[in-house]
Design a protein around this motif. Structure first.
Motif, PDB file in Angstrom:
ATOM      1  N   THR A 289       0.865  -1.180   0.000  1.00 59.55           N
ATOM      2  CA  THR A 289       0.000   0.000   0.000  1.00 59.55           C
ATOM      3  C   THR A 289       0.897   1.224   0.000  1.00 59.55           C
ATOM      4  N   CYS A 290       0.643   2.130  -0.924  1.00 58.34           N
ATOM      5  CA  CYS A 290       1.491   3.325  -1.082  1.00 58.34           C
ATOM      6  C   CYS A 290       0.656   4.569  -0.796  1.00 58.34           C
ATOM      7  N   ARG A 291       1.205   5.459   0.039  1.00 56.60           N
ATOM      8  CA  ARG A 291       0.490   6.678   0.405  1.00 56.60           C
ATOM      9  C   ARG A 291       1.440   7.883   0.359  1.00 56.60           C
ATOM     10  N   PRO A 292       1.079   8.921  -0.431  1.00 61.51           N
ATOM     11  CA  PRO A 292       1.856  10.169  -0.344  1.00 61.51           C
ATOM     12  C   PRO A 292       1.516  10.895   0.953  1.00 61.51           C
ATOM     13  N   VAL A 293       2.504  11.593   1.535  1.00 61.62           N
ATOM     14  CA  VAL A 293       2.331  12.280   2.817  1.00 61.62           C
ATOM     15  C   VAL A 293       2.565  13.769   2.612  1.00 61.62           C
ATOM     16  N   ARG A 294       1.613  14.579   3.074  1.00 66.62           N
ATOM     17  CA  ARG A 294       1.730  16.034   2.981  1.00 66.62           C
ATOM     18  C   ARG A 294       1.325  16.640   4.327  1.00 66.62           C
ATOM     19  N   ARG A 295       1.948  17.779   4.644  1.00 69.27           N
ATOM     20  CA  ARG A 295       1.602  18.523   5.860  1.00 69.27           C
ATOM     21  C   ARG A 295       1.700  20.000   5.553  1.00 69.27           C
ATOM     22  N   ASP A 296       0.584  20.690   5.735  1.00 67.63           N
ATOM     23  CA  ASP A 296       0.532  22.124   5.447  1.00 67.63           C
ATOM     24  C   ASP A 296       0.979  22.409   4.018  1.00 67.63           C
ATOM     25  N   ASP A 297       0.460  21.597   3.061  1.00 64.21           N
ATOM     26  CA  ASP A 297       0.773  21.739   1.634  1.00 64.21           C
ATOM     27  C   ASP A 297       2.252  21.545   1.334  1.00 64.21           C
ATOM     28  N   ILE A 298       2.961  20.876   2.214  1.00 67.08           N
ATOM     29  CA  ILE A 298       4.381  20.569   1.984  1.00 67.08           C
ATOM     30  C   ILE A 298       4.509  19.070   1.724  1.00 67.08           C
ATOM     31  N   ASP A 299       5.162  18.724   0.617  1.00 67.12           N
ATOM     32  CA  ASP A 299       5.360  17.321   0.258  1.00 67.12           C
ATOM     33  C   ASP A 299       6.425  16.715   1.161  1.00 67.12           C
ATOM     34  N   LEU A 300       6.026  15.717   1.954  1.00 64.87           N
ATOM     35  CA  LEU A 300       6.958  15.062   2.876  1.00 64.87           C
ATOM     36  C   LEU A 300       7.449  13.724   2.356  1.00 64.87           C
ATOM     37  N   GLY A 301       6.978  13.311   1.188  1.00 67.07           N
ATOM     38  CA  GLY A 301       7.449  12.055   0.610  1.00 67.07           C
ATOM     39  C   GLY A 301       6.339  11.020   0.498  1.00 67.07           C
ATOM     40  N   THR A 302       6.728   9.770   0.535  1.00 69.90           N
ATOM     41  CA  THR A 302       5.810   8.647   0.335  1.00 69.90           C
ATOM     42  C   THR A 302       6.096   7.578   1.376  1.00 69.90           C
ATOM     43  N   VAL A 303       5.035   6.950   1.881  1.00 70.62           N
ATOM     44  CA  VAL A 303       5.163   5.850   2.828  1.00 70.62           C
ATOM     45  C   VAL A 303       4.603   4.588   2.177  1.00 70.62           C
ATOM     46  N   LEU A 304       5.409   3.542   2.192  1.00 72.69           N
ATOM     47  CA  LEU A 304       5.034   2.264   1.599  1.00 72.69           C
ATOM     48  C   LEU A 304       4.926   1.224   2.709  1.00 72.69           C
ATOM     49  N   THR A 305       3.751   0.597   2.836  1.00 75.00           N
ATOM     50  CA  THR A 305       3.573  -0.499   3.787  1.00 75.00           C
ATOM     51  C   THR A 305       3.482  -1.807   3.010  1.00 75.00           C
ATOM     52  N   ILE A 306       4.157  -2.824   3.527  1.00 71.83           N
ATOM     53  CA  ILE A 306       4.279  -4.098   2.819  1.00 71.83           C
ATOM     54  C   ILE A 306       3.841  -5.219   3.747  1.00 71.83           C
ATOM     55  N   ARG A 307       3.025  -6.115   3.226  1.00 74.34           N
ATOM     56  CA  ARG A 307       2.579  -7.289   3.971  1.00 74.34           C
ATOM     57  C   ARG A 307       2.985  -8.550   3.223  1.00 74.34           C
ATOM     58  N   ASP A 308       3.346  -9.557   3.978  1.00 71.29           N
ATOM     59  CA  ASP A 308       3.755 -10.837   3.396  1.00 71.29           C
ATOM     60  C   ASP A 308       2.519 -11.724   3.237  1.00 71.29           C
ATOM     61  N   ARG A 309       2.244 -12.111   2.005  1.00 73.16           N
ATOM     62  CA  ARG A 309       1.104 -12.979   1.725  1.00 73.16           C
ATOM     63  C   ARG A 309       1.551 -14.276   1.057  1.00 73.16           C
ATOM     64  N   THR A 310       2.813 -14.641   1.284  1.00 73.43           N
ATOM     65  CA  THR A 310       3.338 -15.851   0.645  1.00 73.43           C
ATOM     66  C   THR A 310       2.591 -17.093   1.106  1.00 73.43           C
ATOM     67  N   ASP A 311       2.440 -17.244   2.417  1.00 74.31           N
ATOM     68  CA  ASP A 311       1.762 -18.432   2.947  1.00 74.31           C
ATOM     69  C   ASP A 311       0.316 -18.492   2.472  1.00 74.31           C
ATOM     70  N   LEU A 312      -0.343 -17.330   2.462  1.00 72.18           N
ATOM     71  CA  LEU A 312      -1.731 -17.302   2.014  1.00 72.18           C
ATOM     72  C   LEU A 312      -1.842 -17.683   0.547  1.00 72.18           C
ATOM     73  N   GLU A 313      -0.928 -17.143  -0.278  1.00 74.91           N
ATOM     74  CA  GLU A 313      -0.966 -17.488  -1.696  1.00 74.91           C
ATOM     75  C   GLU A 313      -0.677 -18.965  -1.911  1.00 74.91           C
ATOM     76  N   THR A 314       0.253 -19.513  -1.120  1.00 79.45           N
ATOM     77  CA  THR A 314       0.570 -20.942  -1.242  1.00 79.45           C
ATOM     78  C   THR A 314      -0.652 -21.788  -0.893  1.00 79.45           C
ATOM     79  N   LEU A 315      -1.303 -21.439   0.212  1.00 82.71           N
ATOM     80  CA  LEU A 315      -2.506 -22.178   0.604  1.00 82.71           C
ATOM     81  C   LEU A 315      -3.600 -22.032  -0.453  1.00 82.71           C
ATOM     82  N   THR A 316      -3.712 -20.845  -1.033  1.00 82.68           N
ATOM     83  CA  THR A 316      -4.738 -20.640  -2.064  1.00 82.68           C
ATOM     84  C   THR A 316      -4.474 -21.510  -3.282  1.00 82.68           C
ATOM     85  N   ARG A 317      -3.194 -21.537  -3.710  1.00 81.21           N
ATOM     86  CA  ARG A 317      -2.871 -22.372  -4.874  1.00 81.21           C
ATOM     87  C   ARG A 317      -3.102 -23.849  -4.567  1.00 81.21           C
ATOM     88  N   GLU A 318      -2.709 -24.282  -3.361  1.00 80.93           N
ATOM     89  CA  GLU A 318      -2.928 -25.678  -2.997  1.00 80.93           C
ATOM     90  C   GLU A 318      -4.422 -25.999  -2.936  1.00 80.93           C
TER      91      GLU A 318
END
Length: 525
Positions: A289-318
């Motif tokens: 999930t990617c979110r741009p961050v701003r404060r008082d109309d100032i660009d502070l960059g981007t925050v990226l959150t990452i989740r591991d779904r390897t086990d879930l995908e493996t179970l889904t394929r199985e």
């Protein structure tokens, strides 16, 4: 109850004001000391100059040499004193007996200060205490017209005159120092305001607690967090993000130097909000999930959150593989039940001969039309049977090649059907959408010891030339519909998890579609 803590900004302001006052005070004292020394030397030189001018008059020297008591020396000396504003002008003979003094009662008396150096020929300028008080003095030898030393001339200026001049000079210095102090205080107040703005009004202990809480949150949550500043440099990367991405970039590392999945790299570069972006990094399936961050109309960059779904995908394929096998078994069970019902009806109605003929027909017809008899494994037969039915519903014929040969059993059915199922599904879809008719897919299965070699060919239009070198990357698909582009990437990941691989052996041509091959070691008994 503890007294309220003074705000840090106010402490800094008071400390800065104290430092400015201390510096100004020290500077003022230093200037005063230098001024006093300079004024003292100046008045000593002035007294010495006046004494030299008096001693230069030969009449005074001759009068002292002749022990003239007419008062000439006293008159001349008093005139000089009045004209120059000196405290005293004293003339003595070589024995130190006064011939002139502001106080007539002192005339004829011995001087109160040392005169031996002067009558020896030296000139002296100093501060000294005499009968008239503390003064800046200049003493020179007195000579007659022949040049012989006959006495001394001593001139003094009252020390209070020096202090008056010093106070006048310091008065102007005080004005300058007050201005400097005002500028220093104003600068300290401005710095204090800037400090409050930069720290968002937080106190140092609050900043410390905030940093500690941030570290606890960043390194305690189960999701990876990667923050990027507006210049495209990494500012924060927690332990989970480093584990999922396979690298631990230090703050300040340019994003362009990181080996990120293509989808994630594009999302961060674009700076737009993205939800539930699926990407493959090594042997892991990630949801970002990617979110741009701003404060008082100032660009502070981007925050990226990452989740591991390897086990879930493996179970889904199985689970998908199990569903495929279940569907095939259900179809065979339904067909077998229909045949048993038919046979039961023939026997119950007394048509024994017809029942025998029906059994004979069943024994001569294979239950699963797989093709060659070189693939007896029940998992593969059930899988191909189910896929054949699904392909037929889409107008595609699924066949097993005549050269297929797998004499042993599959000991890793879930892994095999996962890889084979994705390849077959892609091939069936390519054949359905292709221009060639009839639409068909051919599977070749060949055993090599415990390794299973799989080849899947379709009658589709092939893989476009622009996609041939990146068809296994996540997000790359021959379809224009959103949500595709992960099947082949996950297929290769599943194969490599077994120690094998999946590759595009033929991108397709005018006579045939694409051919994909997979090598799956240690999956056969």
């Amino acid at each position: 109850m503890a007294p309220p803590r003074m705000r840090f900004a106010r402490q800094v302001l008071l400390l800065q004001i104290g430092v400015v006052v201390l510096v100004v005070g020290v500077g003022f004292a230093l200037v005063g000391w230098l001024l006093y020394n300079n004024l003292t030397k100046l008045y000593e030189q002035r007294a010495l100059s006046v004494a030299q001018s008096v001693a230069a008059n030969p009449d005074i020297g001759d009068a002292v040499a002749a022990a003239d008591s007419s008062g000439l020396v006293e008159i001349r000396a008093e005139a000089v004193r009045i004209r120059t504003g000196a405290l005293f002008v004293v003339v003595t003979d070589r024995k130190g007996i006064r011939y002139a003094h502001p106080n007539p009662d002192e005339v004829g008396e011995l001087v109160s200060t040392d005169f031996t150096q002067v009558v020896a020929g030296a000139e002296v300028a100093n501060m000294d205490e005499g009968t008239l008080g503390y003064s800046a003095r200049g003493k020179v030898p007195l000579r007659d017209h022949t040049g012989a030393i006959v006495g001394e001339v001593s001139v003094g200026f009252d020390a209070s005159t020096i202090w008056d001049a010093l106070l006048r000079a310091l008065g102007w210095c005080v004005l300058g120092l007050i201005g400097a102090l005002a500028l220093g205080v104003a600068g300290s107040a401005l710095l204090n305001r800037l400090l409050k703005r930069r720290t968002l009004g937080l106190e140092p202990h609050e900043l410390s607690e905030l940093v500690q809480q941030r570290e606890a949150v960043l390194h305690g949550i189960g999701e990876g967090v990667l923050a990027v500043d507006p210049a495209g440099r990494v500012s924060v990367c927690n332990d989970e993000a480093a584990r999922l991405l396979g690298s631990a970039p230090s703050p300040g590392t340019p994003m362009s130097t990181l080996e990120l999945p293509a989808r994630i790299g594009e999302a961060v570069s674009d700076g737009a909000a993205v939800d539930n972006l699926i990407a493959v990094a090594g042997d892991r399936v990630l949801v970002a999930t990617c979110r741009p961050v701003r404060r008082d109309d100032i660009d502070l960059g981007t925050v990226l959150t990452i989740r591991d779904r390897t086990d879930l995908e493996t179970l889904t394929r199985e689970l998908d593989s199990v569903h495929r096998l279940t569907d095939a078994l259900r179809a065979q069970q339904h067909e077998f039940a229909n045949r048993l019902h038919t046979l039961s009806g023939l026997l119950q109605t007394g048509h024994h001969n017809e029942a025998v003929d029906y059994l004979q027909a069943l024994s001569d017809t294979p239950v699963v039309p797989l093709g060659p008899s070189g693939v007896p494994d029940p998992y593969l037969q059930a899988f191909v049977s189910a896929k054949s039915v699904a392909a037929a519903e889409k107008g595609v014929t699924l066949e097993v090649g005549e050269a297929s040969w797998v004499p042993t059993k599959v000991i890793a059915p879930l892994e095999v059907t996962t890889v084979l199922g994705n390849l077959v599904d892609n091939a069936v879809e390519a054949a359905r959408l292709g221009a060639r008719r009839p639409a068909r897919v051919e599977i070749d299965l060949v055993a090599d010891g415990t390794t299973l070699h799989v080849s899947v060919a379709d009658s589709g239009d092939g893989v476009p030339e622009r996609l041939r070198d990146m068809v296994f990357l996540e997000g790359v698909s021959t379809k224009d519909d959103p949500g595709h582009g992960l099947g082949l990437a996950l297929t290769r990941q599943a194969a490599r998890a077994l120690g094998g691989d999946v590759r595009l052996t033929n991108p397709g041509g005018p006579d045939h579609g694409a051919v994909f091959a997979a090598t799956l070691p240690e999956v056969l008994a």
